[in-house]
Each structure stands twice: as structure tokens, then as C-alpha cells.
Design an enzyme around this catalytic site. Structure first.
Site, PDB file in Angstrom:
ATOM      1  N   LYS A  52       0.531 -18.137  23.487  1.00  0.00           N
ATOM      2  CA  LYS A  52      -0.894 -17.780  23.511  1.00  0.00           C
ATOM      3  C   LYS A  52      -1.066 -16.370  24.067  1.00  0.00           C
ATOM      4  O   LYS A  52      -1.844 -15.572  23.541  1.00  0.00           O
ATOM      5  CB  LYS A  52      -1.674 -18.812  24.341  1.00  0.00           C
ATOM      6  CG  LYS A  52      -1.803 -20.142  23.609  1.00  0.00           C
ATOM      7  CD  LYS A  52      -2.304 -21.276  24.475  1.00  0.00           C
ATOM      8  CE  LYS A  52      -2.197 -22.600  23.686  1.00  0.00           C
ATOM      9  NZ  LYS A  52      -2.519 -23.776  24.478  1.00  0.00           N
ATOM     10  N   GLN A  96      -3.944 -25.300  30.339  1.00  0.00           N
ATOM     11  CA  GLN A  96      -2.906 -25.901  29.500  1.00  0.00           C
ATOM     12  C   GLN A  96      -2.718 -27.374  29.883  1.00  0.00           C
ATOM     13  O   GLN A  96      -2.485 -27.689  31.047  1.00  0.00           O
ATOM     14  CB  GLN A  96      -1.585 -25.125  29.657  1.00  0.00           C
ATOM     15  CG  GLN A  96      -0.474 -25.618  28.757  1.00  0.00           C
ATOM     16  CD  GLN A  96      -0.798 -25.446  27.275  1.00  0.00           C
ATOM     17  OE1 GLN A  96      -1.283 -24.399  26.843  1.00  0.00           O
ATOM     18  NE2 GLN A  96      -0.541 -26.485  26.474  1.00  0.00           N
ATOM     19  N   ASP A 119     -11.133 -24.095  23.920  1.00  0.00           N
ATOM     20  CA  ASP A 119     -10.335 -25.203  23.387  1.00  0.00           C
ATOM     21  C   ASP A 119     -11.215 -26.219  22.655  1.00  0.00           C
ATOM     22  O   ASP A 119     -10.712 -27.052  21.905  1.00  0.00           O
ATOM     23  CB  ASP A 119      -9.600 -25.927  24.529  1.00  0.00           C
ATOM     24  CG  ASP A 119      -8.113 -25.607  24.563  1.00  0.00           C
ATOM     25  OD1 ASP A 119      -7.585 -25.186  23.514  1.00  0.00           O
ATOM     26  OD2 ASP A 119      -7.493 -25.793  25.620  1.00  0.00           O
TER      27      ASP A 119
END
Ligand code: NDP
Length: 281
Positions: A52, A96, A119
Site C-alpha cells: 500500500k 490493517q 477501506d
């Protein structure tokens, strides 16, 4: 031979488009910044976080990295999220997953301000998707819609069957396909006569989490098959939920693993970050 839906190529195309967009935004004085938080040092998570950050650097997005020790408390993590929520210069916040067991994942997801929820996991983002309002969409299913559209595959009016009903893949996938006017069926571990249901699909999305479970017995001749699964096989090679060699000859289009859905997830995360910065203006 079926059409091979090339996620590597399509994601590269999207990243190029985003790079140009970010450069144009910079000229107008708008910068894009993603905060990435990792708790603990799970090796798979470290790989995802690294990828990422690499994508951010390529596109011109600033990434702030928070690598917190395993023993970080929930309170400490929520405090950091709160600080990042308030920061004007941060457009997106990503924690994460999975977080260590002593931290409540739902509390973490809910703590992220919906306007920075790149997200797309916050209940407000999910609710917005459900009722057709604007909001961030979970990256993997959003990436699948891009794969279909950019490969010239029509969704409207098609029988779409999804195997799996998770919050991050199956359910948002169903809502997105519905938004694109597909006729959607969601199946799961309690579905009876699964093969009969999946054989109705013009577009079959496998997000079942079982290596190579989906053989040609599950697939209608000429269907489009999207494989979300990622596993290591007995030779330590990547494979999906679909038995590719068995299914490819009977379908009209298929995503490979690797190089199908996987690369799209990060591309869509980058897209959400850029959108967040643009919306803020
Ligand atoms: P989950 O384990 O959360 O969900 C699996 C779903 O499959 C559940 O809804 C479960 O049903 C259903 N299921 C399990 N066994 C069967 C069965 N025998 N028949 C029918 N349905 C079944 O997985 P995720 O959605 O998180 O992920 C799915 C796969 O996609 C995994 O391989 C994961 O690694 C991969 N993945 C890939 C991503 C990418 O970027 N390419 C991103 C996210 C995930 P029930 O609800 O009844 O238990």
C-alpha cells in the site's frame, strides 16, 4: 479459450489515471495523504502494508506510517485514530486488519471518521451503499466492478451469483452488483444444492475462502468467473477459490490468481484516498 481478465493491467491503468489526477490536484494546492496503522508484526500484514505504501509513493500520495507494537492497548489505538480524524492534512485512515485479539475490531472500524474511511468498512459507509447514497465502498468488490466494466462485460440484467457473504467481500459485492442492475443471489455455507444455484450464474463471484473448491460442476457454460480467493497450494504457489485449469475451458471470461482481483484491491484503495481529498475541497 476464455477471455483472461487481466487485473494487473487494469489496476496499472487505474494507477496511471490516479497519478495524473493527483499531479493535477497538486497544481491546485491539494495534496492527498493516507495514514496507515499496523499493530503487531504479522508478516502477511507487513507485506500488505508495504504494498500500500509503495502504491502511494508511485501515485504521489503521501503515506504516514504508524507501526505500533503488539501490546498496544485499544485505548491507545483509538486515541491515535481520534488524532488522525482531526488532522486536516490526513484524507484517509487505514488500520490493517486483523488487529491483535485484545483489540475489538468493530470499535476500531467505528472510530474512523466516515469521511476518512477509505477501506469502506464503517457502518455508515456500508449503510450508504445499501440505500444508494454516496460513501466509500469496500475496495475488493469495488475493484471487481471495475474489472467487469473495463473488460466490456455487461452486468445489467445478468444473473449474478456470489459464493460467500462476508462483510468485506460477499455482502458489499451483492449491493454493488445490484446497483449495476444485476439480478443477485448470495450463497453461503448453509445454501442447499449450491451447484444448482451457481450454475444459474452468468457472472459467478467466488469468495468462499476454500482453495480450488469451485470446479466446472459449479459453472454454467459461457459464464464469467471472478475468483476472489487467495491461497498457497501444496507447492507454495498462489491459487484461488476456483480450480482454474478445470473451469477456464467452460467459461467465457475468468480472472487468474495471481493477477486478477488481488491487484485491484490496492488500486481501489488509492482511488478512495484521492476521492476523499477531492471531496474535502
Ligand atoms: P470469509 O471466510 O469471511 O467468508 C467466506 C464465506 O464463504 C462465508 O460467507 C461462508 O459462509 C462461505 N462458505 C464457506 N464454505 C462454504 C461452502 N462450502 N459452501 C458455500 N459457502 C461457503 O472470507 P472472505 O470473504 O474474507 O474472503 C474470501 C476469500 O477471498 C479468501 O480466500 C480471502 O483470502 C480472499 N480475499 C481476497 C482479497 C483480495 O484482495 N483478492 C480480499 C479479501 C479476501 P458462512 O457465512 O455461512 O460461514
Amino acid at each position: 479459450m476464455p477471455q483472461i481478465i487481466n487485473g494487473k493491467e487494469i489496476s496499472a491503468q487505474i494507477k496511471e489515471e490516479l497519478k495524473e489526477k493527483v499531479a493535477a490536484m497538486k497544481e491546485e494546492g491539494i495534496s492527498v495523504c493516507l495514514a496507515v496503522i499496523q499493530v503487531g508484526d504479522d508478516p502477511a500484514s507487513s507485506v500488505y502494508v508495504g504494498n500500500k505504501k509503495k502504491a502511494c509513493a508511485y501515485i504521489g500520495i503521501t503515506s504516514l506510517s504508524y507501526e505500533l507494537p503488539e501490546e498496544t492497548t485499544q485505548e491507545e489505538l483509538l486515541k491515535l485514530i481520534e488524532e488522525l480524524n482531526k488532522r486536516e492534512d490526513v484524507n484517509g485512515i487505514l488500520v490493517q486488519l486483523p488487529v491483535p485479539e485484545h483489540i475489538d475490531e468493530d470499535a476500531v472500524i467505528r472510530a474512523i471518521a466516515p469521511e476518512k474511511d477509505v477501506d469502506g468498512f464503517h457502518p455508515q459507509s456500508v449503510g450508504a451503499l445499501c440505500i444508494g447514497q454516496k460513501g466509500f465502498v469496500s475496495c475488493t468488490p469495488a475493484g471487481i466492478i471495475q474489472l467487469l466494466k473495463r473488460s466490456g462485460i455487461e452486468i445489467a440484467g445478468k444473473e449474478c451469483v456470489i459464493i460467500g457473504r462476508s462483510n468485506i467481500v460477499g455482502k458489499p459485492m451483492a449491493l454493488l452488483l445490484l446497483r449495476e442492475n444485476g439480478t443477485v443471489t448470495v450463497t453461503h455455507s448453509r445454501t442447499k444444492n449450491l451447484k444448482e444455484v451457481t450454475k444459474r450464474a452468468d457472472i459467478l463471484v467466488a469468495a468462499v475462502g476454500k482453495p480450488r473448491m469451485i470446479t466446472r460442476e459449479y459453472v454454467k457454460e459461457g459464464a464469467v468467473v471472478i475468483d476472489v480467493g487467495i491461497h498457497r497450494n501444496e507447492n507454495n504457489k498462489l491459487c484461488g477459490d476456483v480450480d482454474y485449469d478445470d473451469v477456464a475451458p467452460v467459461c467465457s471470461a475468468i480472472t487468474p490468481v495471481p493477477g486478477g482481483v488481488g491487484p485491484m484491491t490496492i488500486a481501489m484503495l488509492m482511488n478512495n484516498c484521492v476521492e476523499s481529498a477531492a471531496l474535502r475541497q
